[in-house]
Motif scaffolding. Structure first.
Motif, short mmCIF file in Angstrom:
data_model
loop_
_atom_site.label_atom_id
_atom_site.label_comp_id
_atom_site.label_asym_id
_atom_site.label_seq_id
_atom_site.Cartn_x
_atom_site.Cartn_y
_atom_site.Cartn_z
N ASN A 34 83.62 42.03 54.94
CA ASN A 34 82.31 42.49 55.40
C ASN A 34 81.52 41.34 56.02
N GLU A 35 81.63 40.16 55.47
CA GLU A 35 80.93 39.00 56.02
C GLU A 35 81.48 38.65 57.40
N ILE A 36 82.80 38.75 57.55
CA ILE A 36 83.41 38.47 58.85
C ILE A 36 82.90 39.47 59.89
N ALA A 37 82.85 40.73 59.50
CA ALA A 37 82.36 41.77 60.42
C ALA A 37 80.90 41.53 60.77
N ARG A 38 80.10 41.13 59.78
CA ARG A 38 78.68 40.89 60.03
C ARG A 38 78.48 39.70 60.98
N ILE A 39 79.19 38.61 60.73
CA ILE A 39 79.06 37.43 61.58
C ILE A 39 79.49 37.75 63.01
N VAL A 42 79.99 35.99 67.02
CA VAL A 42 81.05 35.00 66.83
C VAL A 42 82.41 35.69 66.97
N ALA A 43 83.27 35.15 67.82
CA ALA A 43 84.59 35.74 68.03
C ALA A 43 85.43 35.62 66.76
N TYR A 44 86.27 36.61 66.52
CA TYR A 44 87.12 36.59 65.33
C TYR A 44 88.01 35.34 65.32
N ARG A 45 88.44 34.92 66.51
CA ARG A 45 89.33 33.76 66.57
C ARG A 45 88.63 32.46 66.15
N ASP A 46 87.30 32.49 66.10
CA ASP A 46 86.55 31.31 65.70
C ASP A 46 86.16 31.34 64.22
N ILE A 47 86.64 32.32 63.49
CA ILE A 47 86.33 32.46 62.05
C ILE A 47 87.56 32.10 61.24
N ALA A 48 87.36 31.29 60.24
CA ALA A 48 88.49 30.87 59.38
C ALA A 48 88.12 31.06 57.91
N ILE A 49 89.12 31.34 57.10
CA ILE A 49 88.94 31.45 55.66
C ILE A 49 89.65 30.27 55.01
#
Length: 223
Positions: free
Chosen positions: A201-206, A212-219
């Motif tokens: 949910n946090e990824i979707a919100r960001i 912010v592009a999904y490719r720029d998000i990391a866990i």
């Protein structure tokens, strides 16, 4: 039997375990008495000897025994004229003893470690090795590496607040040139599924609210 226990305890201490660690290990393994612990240790060491193998602790123990021989020690000291030890806060007493035997005449030793990161006491690590290092050698030079190059100051302030409560530590203040950074967000999940759902949910919100592009998000996680 009492003598057997003492002998096994003495050998176990050379392998890097003190009495407290042995008691904890015995409790964790469901070994309720010293007699049972003596049998357990004796059988384990007998299996090693019969198989002609050594585990890592036994390798260190045998090295300490060899280095304690004056003739062998002299050869080793000429061969290893400088000693470097990394992650020094995680060393046990037998590793410390080996280092002392190899450096007793020249003291050419450099260790790198952080007493606040000592987390392997359950495996025999002895924090005294690093906290008392300056008392163990002459003319010690200590260089405090307190600048952090990865985290923001917000993260370091939180870390400083936590480690400040550690006992028997030398004070230091972590700092960075990366700026203050965002506030910390904490979330305590009841189970793995709930945690994964919150992260998703946090990824979707960001992605939606902050573009912010999904490719720029990391866990990032540590198991």
């Amino acid at each position: 039997l009492a003598e057997q226990v003492r002998e096994l305890l003495a050998r176990a201490q050379l392998l890097g375990f003190d009495e407290v660690a042995l008691r904890r290990a015995a409790e964790a393994a469901g070994i309720g008495t010293w007699a049972a612990l003596a049998d357990f240790l004796g059988e384990y060491l007998d299996v090693l000897d019969a198989s002609g193998v050594m585990d890592y602790s036994e390798l260190i123990h045998r090295a300490v025994v060899l280095a304690a021989d004056p003739g062998i020690a002299d050869v080793l000291r000429r061969r290893y004229r400088a000693i470097y030890v990394d992650e020094y806060q995680d060393t046990n007493r037998s590793q410390y003893e080996l280092m002392r035997l190899l450096t007793v005449h020249h003291s050419n030793v450099c260790v790198v470690g952080d007493s606040d990161q000592s987390i392997y006491a359950f495996r025999g690590a002895d924090l005294r090795n690093i906290t008392q290092f300056e008392d163990s050698f002459d003319a010690v030079t200590t260089i405090v590496l307190d600048q952090n190059y990865r985290s923001t100051q917000t993260i370091l302030d939180a870390a400083n607040a936590v480690i400040a409560k550690n006992e028997n530590r030398k004070p230091k203040k972590l700092w960075t040139a990366l700026g203050q950074g965002d506030k910390i967000v904490g979330y305590a999940a009841d189970n793995a599924q709930q945690e994964a759902g919150w992260i998703a949910n946090e990824i979707a919100r960001i992605h939606t609210e902050e573009d912010v592009a999904y490719r720029d998000i990391a866990i990032m996680y540590r198991a």
